[in-house]
Design an enzyme around this catalytic site. Structure first.
Site, PDB file in Angstrom:
ATOM      1  CE1 TYR A  32      -2.071 -17.677   5.361  1.00 55.29           C
ATOM      2  CE2 TYR A  32      -1.174 -18.014   7.561  1.00 55.29           C
ATOM      3  CZ  TYR A  32      -1.189 -17.320   6.371  1.00 55.29           C
ATOM      4  OH  TYR A  32      -0.344 -16.256   6.193  1.00 55.29           O
ATOM      5  CE  LYS A 150      -3.515 -15.477   8.451  1.00 52.41           C
ATOM      6  NZ  LYS A 150      -2.276 -14.745   8.156  1.00 52.41           N
ATOM      7  CD  GLU A 182      -0.183  -7.148   3.571  1.00 51.67           C
ATOM      8  OE1 GLU A 182      -0.686  -7.189   4.704  1.00 51.67           O
ATOM      9  OE2 GLU A 182      -0.711  -7.686   2.574  1.00 51.67           O
ATOM     10  CG  LEU A 206      -4.422 -10.587   6.154  1.00 53.82           C
ATOM     11  CD1 LEU A 206      -5.251 -11.503   5.258  1.00 53.82           C
ATOM     12  CD2 LEU A 206      -3.539 -11.404   7.063  1.00 53.82           C
TER      13      LEU A 206
HETATM   14  N1  PLP Z   1      -0.272  -9.126   6.451  1.00 48.73           N
HETATM   15  C1  PLP Z   1       0.062 -10.331   5.966  1.00 48.73           C
HETATM   16  C2  PLP Z   1       0.442 -10.458   4.530  1.00 48.73           C
HETATM   17  C3  PLP Z   1       0.089 -11.453   6.807  1.00 48.73           C
HETATM   18  O1  PLP Z   1       0.433 -12.648   6.327  1.00 48.73           O
HETATM   19  C4  PLP Z   1      -0.248 -11.279   8.188  1.00 48.73           C
HETATM   20  C5  PLP Z   1      -0.246 -12.417   9.104  1.00 48.73           C
HETATM   21  O2  PLP Z   1       0.080 -13.527   8.746  1.00 48.73           O
HETATM   22  C6  PLP Z   1      -0.575 -10.003   8.642  1.00 48.73           C
HETATM   23  C7  PLP Z   1      -0.597  -8.940   7.741  1.00 48.73           C
HETATM   24  C8  PLP Z   1      -0.937  -9.751  10.079  1.00 48.73           C
HETATM   25  O3  PLP Z   1      -2.208 -10.258  10.383  1.00 48.73           O
HETATM   26  P1  PLP Z   1      -2.594 -10.694  11.863  1.00 48.73           P
HETATM   27  O4  PLP Z   1      -2.386  -9.498  12.732  1.00 48.73           O
HETATM   28  O5  PLP Z   1      -4.016 -11.087  11.766  1.00 48.73           O
HETATM   29  O6  PLP Z   1      -1.679 -11.828  12.227  1.00 48.73           O
END
Ligand code: PLP
Length: 286
Positions: A32, A150, A182, A206
Site C-alpha cells: 500500500y 510497505k 520506528e 520503512l
Molecule cells: N514507518 C512505518 C512503519 C510506516 O508505516 C510509515 C507510514 O505509513 C512510515 C514509517 C512513514 O513513511 P512515509 O513518510 O512514506 O509516510
C-alpha cells in the site's frame, strides 16, 4: 458518499467490492501507499510511486497500472471527492485466484487487485496535535524482517497503537535489540544540540518518503544529520524528539514512557522542520 476506485472503475463506496479469495484478505499479500493532499494537490507523489514500484518488485508482483495512470487516478479521486486536505490510500494485492493456496497464482491468469480511496482531513496541515506534541510509549518490535516493504501486514502496528492508547499515549516507538526502529506508522528521530539523529535505512524500517524529504531539507538548511541507531534511554534524555510520515508530516514528541523530552514542549527543531517541509512540499505538489 465517497467515490472510490477499484480495478478500473470509479464507484460509490457502497458498491465497490473485492473477492473473498483475494490474497490481500486471506494472506495480507499486498502492498500500500498513503499520499497526502494539500491545497487539492498531491504531496511527494513521485516518491510514493517509486516506493510502490519497489515494494511490488520485492514481492514479485506486477503493477496493474503505469505511473502516469496512477497519477491520473489520484487526481481524479481528489477532484470528484473535492479533497482540499486529506489522504489517498492505495492498495495493490496479488489478486483473487480461484481457490486458497499458499503458492502464488500465475499473474497471467490472476490479475492483481487495485483499490484507491480518499480520506478527507480538513486541518491536516494546521494541526493542533503538532502544536502540542505527542506522547509515545516504547514496545518490543515484533514485526517481520522485511519492514522496508510497505505491506498491509499491519496487525502488530495496530496492536502497538492500542497499547499506546491504553497507556494514555498517542503512539508507540518500537525497540529491537535495545535500539529504536520506528513508530507504528512513522519514522522516529531525536535531536541533540543541533544534530538530528535517526536510524539508518535497512530492512529494519520503512524507507519513509517524508523522511527522505525532511532529511534533504534539514541538510539544505545547514542542520546536521546523523543516521545511526539510538536507544530509548538516549531518546528520553534528548533535547527534542519527533516523527515523520505522509499523514503527520513532522510531529513533535514531547513524552516517552511518561518522561518529558527536553522541557516537555515541541522545542525548536521539529516545528521549524515542519514549517520547511510544508512550505517546500506545497510548492512541489502535483
Ligand atoms: N514507518 C512505518 C512503519 C510506516 O508505516 C510509515 C507510514 O505509513 C512510515 C514509517 C512513514 O513513511 P512515509 O513518510 O512514506 O509516510
Amino acid at each position: 458518499m465517497r467515490t472510490v476506485y477499484v480495478n478500473g472503475d470509479y464507484l460509490p463506496e457502497t458498491e465497490a467490492t473485492v473477492s473473498i479469495f483475494d490474497r490481500g484478505f486471506l494472506m495480507a499479500d499486498g502492498v500500500y501507499e498513503v499520499t497526502s493532499v494539500l491545497d487539492g494537490k498531491l504531496i511527494d507523489f513521485e516518491g510514493h510511486a517509486v516506493r510502490l514500484e519497489r515494494s511490488l518488485k520485492e514481492l514479485d508482483m506486477t503493477a496493474p497500472v503505469t505511473k502516469d495512470e496512477l497519477l491520473e487516478i489520484h487526481r481524479e479521486l481528489v477532484r470528484v471527492n473535492e479533497i482540499d486536505e486529506g489522504l489517498i490510500y492505495l492498495q495493490i494485492t496479488r489478486g483473487a485466484p480461484a481457490d486458497r493456496d499458499f503458492a502464488f497464482p500465475d499473474p497471467d491468469t490472476t490479475p492483481s487487485t487495485i483499490v484507491l480511496f480518499t480520506q478527507n482531513k480538513p486541518g491536516l496541515a494546521d494541526s493542533q496535535a503538532a502544536k502540542k506534541g505527542m506522547k509515545v510509549i516504547s514496545i518490543d518490535d515484533l514485526r517481520w524482517g522485511r519492514r522496508d516493504i510497505k505491506t498491509v501486514q499491519l496487525l502488530y502496528p495496530s496492536m502497538g497503537k492500542m497499547m499506546a492508547k491504553k497507556s494514555d499515549a498517542d503512539d508507540a516507538w518500537m525497540v529491537q535489540d535495545g535500539f529504536v526502529t520506528e513508530g507504528t506508522s512513522n519514522n522516529a528521530y531525536i535531536v541533540k544540540g543541533n544534530k538530528i539523529i535517526t536510524r539508518a535505512l535497512s530492512n529494519d524500517i520503512l524507507h519513509g518518503i517524508t523522511r527522505a524529504a525532511v532529511l534533504r531539507f534539514a541538510r539544505e538548511a545547514q542542520m546536521e544529520v546523523e543516521e545511526r541507531n539510538f536507544t530509548i534511554d538516549e531518546a528520553k534524555e534528548a533535547d527534542e524528539a519527533f516523527i515523520t510520515s505522509a499523514s503527520t508530516f513532522v510531529m513533535p514528541v514531547v513524552e516517552i514512557d511518561g518522561i518529558a523530552v527536553g522541557d516537555g514542549t515541541p522545542g525548536r527543531v521539529a516545528p521549524r522542520l515542519r514549517e520547511i517541509y510544508l512550505d517546500e512540499s506545497r510548492k512541489a505538489a502535483v
